[in-house]
Design an enzyme around this catalytic site. Structure first.
Site, PDB file in Angstrom:
ATOM      1  CD  GLU A  67      -3.174   0.882   2.122  1.00  0.00           C
ATOM      2  OE1 GLU A  67      -3.330   1.861   2.842  1.00  0.00           O
ATOM      3  OE2 GLU A  67      -3.820  -0.185   2.243  1.00  0.00           O
ATOM      4  CG  HIS A 118     -16.406  -3.020   7.416  1.00  0.00           C
ATOM      5  ND1 HIS A 118     -15.452  -2.113   7.820  1.00  0.00           N
ATOM      6  CD2 HIS A 118     -16.126  -3.308   6.116  1.00  0.00           C
ATOM      7  CE1 HIS A 118     -14.618  -1.862   6.816  1.00  0.00           C
ATOM      8  NE2 HIS A 118     -15.011  -2.577   5.776  1.00  0.00           N
TER       9      HIS A 118
END
Length: 355
Positions: free
Chosen positions: A226, A258
């Site tokens: 990332e 979520h």
């Protein structure tokens, strides 16, 4: 069906259990530990055991279900159980559950005796399309999402839609949010397909899951740690994680799953994209209308918005004191490393609540 991820395979369907059995026999594991929560112990454990054809003895560790238990304290309890069971470095940990079990179990495996092998068997739609790929493991700390964790690859991931038969409707919708995200950041035709779910069969669902995993896997393989491109997957999550965290604080809005929080986050961040002149208004309207049809709207007070905006400073994606967003240039095209002012964030909440 299978997808080759970095250093492991994602296998689809009940046939994947024979591949797991072969892997276990080949590796000569000393013991198998099955990590489950209260729900998967009841609904999923026997299904997994009936497919496993191995001679290795196994143990079961059960943890409490729920995002509030995705903590270091739960990890400590599991580590202590592993020690009590005299689990050595040649053992295999099988995580059977949703994202919480897979994330926490992966972190436990990555750190116990400096690392033991683990396998993920996601049992919710969300974990199948999200936690199944990417080698991220971790737990929450101080109520903040995924503050402690590591990158660690499983031996394999098994995706079997039979588990979804036991899933409540709100949990299915929670998983859909991540699938919508994959379309919004990378595949406009997939987004269109997901807008017509009423026309799809359960067989179509497996193909949709496969497509979502493929999109995420392609991004992750290009940027496993990332540093840049993988940040595309954070669309909807900068504000979504904040909203999710706040919803479980007991101080304002009701607790959200979520995916429910991420759906709100995607509408907010699409609004920000529109206001910054990156995304056109018709695309923003389409995103808002589509997601608001599926996910129940939430009313935020001025105090709620102030707290959520303040929580942004703890987001782990921030760099050099700047709040970094992933936004949209179009449906199917995300853009990373976008700086956003607090005033625009507040404006986004008001935009979300307007008709």
């Amino acid at each position: 069906m299978q997808i080759q991820a970095t250093n492991y395979q994602v296998l689809f369907g009940s046939d994947s259990f024979s591949a797991l059995s072969q892997h276990i026999s080949k590796q000569g594991y000393s013991k198998i530990v099955l990590l489950v929560d209260e729900n998967t112990a009841q609904h999923c454990l026997n299904y997994v055991l009936q497919w496993l054809a191995v001679d290795v003895s196994f143990e079961i560790i059960e943890i409490e279900a729920g995002e509030e238990n995705k903590t270091i304290e739960t990890c400590t309890a599991v580590w202590e159980s592993l020690i009590e069971l005299q689990i050595d470095r040649k053992a295999l940990l099988m995580n059977i559950g949703g994202g919480m079990v897979c994330d926490l179990g992966g972190f436990v495996a990555a750190t116990y005796k400096r690392g033991i092998d683990f396998v993920n068997i996601p049992t919710t739609l969300l974990s199948m399309v999200d936690a199944s790929v990417g080698t991220k493991t971790g737990v929450n700390l101080g109520g903040l999402k995924n503050m402690v964790g590591s990158f660690a690859a499983p031996q394999m991931v098994l995706i079997d839609t039979a588990f979804l038969d036991t899933l409540p409707g709100n949990e299915m919708r929670s998983g859909l949010a991540e699938m919508y995200k994959h379309g919004l950041i990378a595949d406009a035709s997939y987004w269109k397909q997901l807008q017509h779910l009423e026309e799809l069969s359960t067989d179509d669902l497996l193909l949709l899951i496969y497509h979502s995993v493929s999109i995420k896997n392609e991004i992750v393989q290009q940027d496993p740690l990332e540093k840049n491109l993988r940040k595309l997957l954070n669309f909807g999550h900068t504000l979504g994680h904040v909203i999710e965290t706040y919803s479980h604080s007991g101080k304002g809005i009701k607790p959200l799953l979520h995916g429910e929080a991420i759906a709100i986050g995607m509408v907010l961040e699409a609004y920000i994209s529109y206001q910054k002149g990156i995304l056109n208004q018709s695309a923003y309207n389409e995103i808002k209308q589509t997601l608001n049809l599926i996910f129940e709207s939430v009313v935020f007070t001025k105090n709620d918005i102030e707290i959520c905006t303040h929580l942004l400073i703890h987001d782990k994606k921030n760099e050099n004191g700047n709040i970094c967003f992933t936004l949209l240039a179009d449906i199917g095209k995300g853009v990373v490393n976008q700086s956003v002012e607090s005033e625009l964030v507040i404006q986004a909440f008001n935009g979300y609540m307007s008709s």
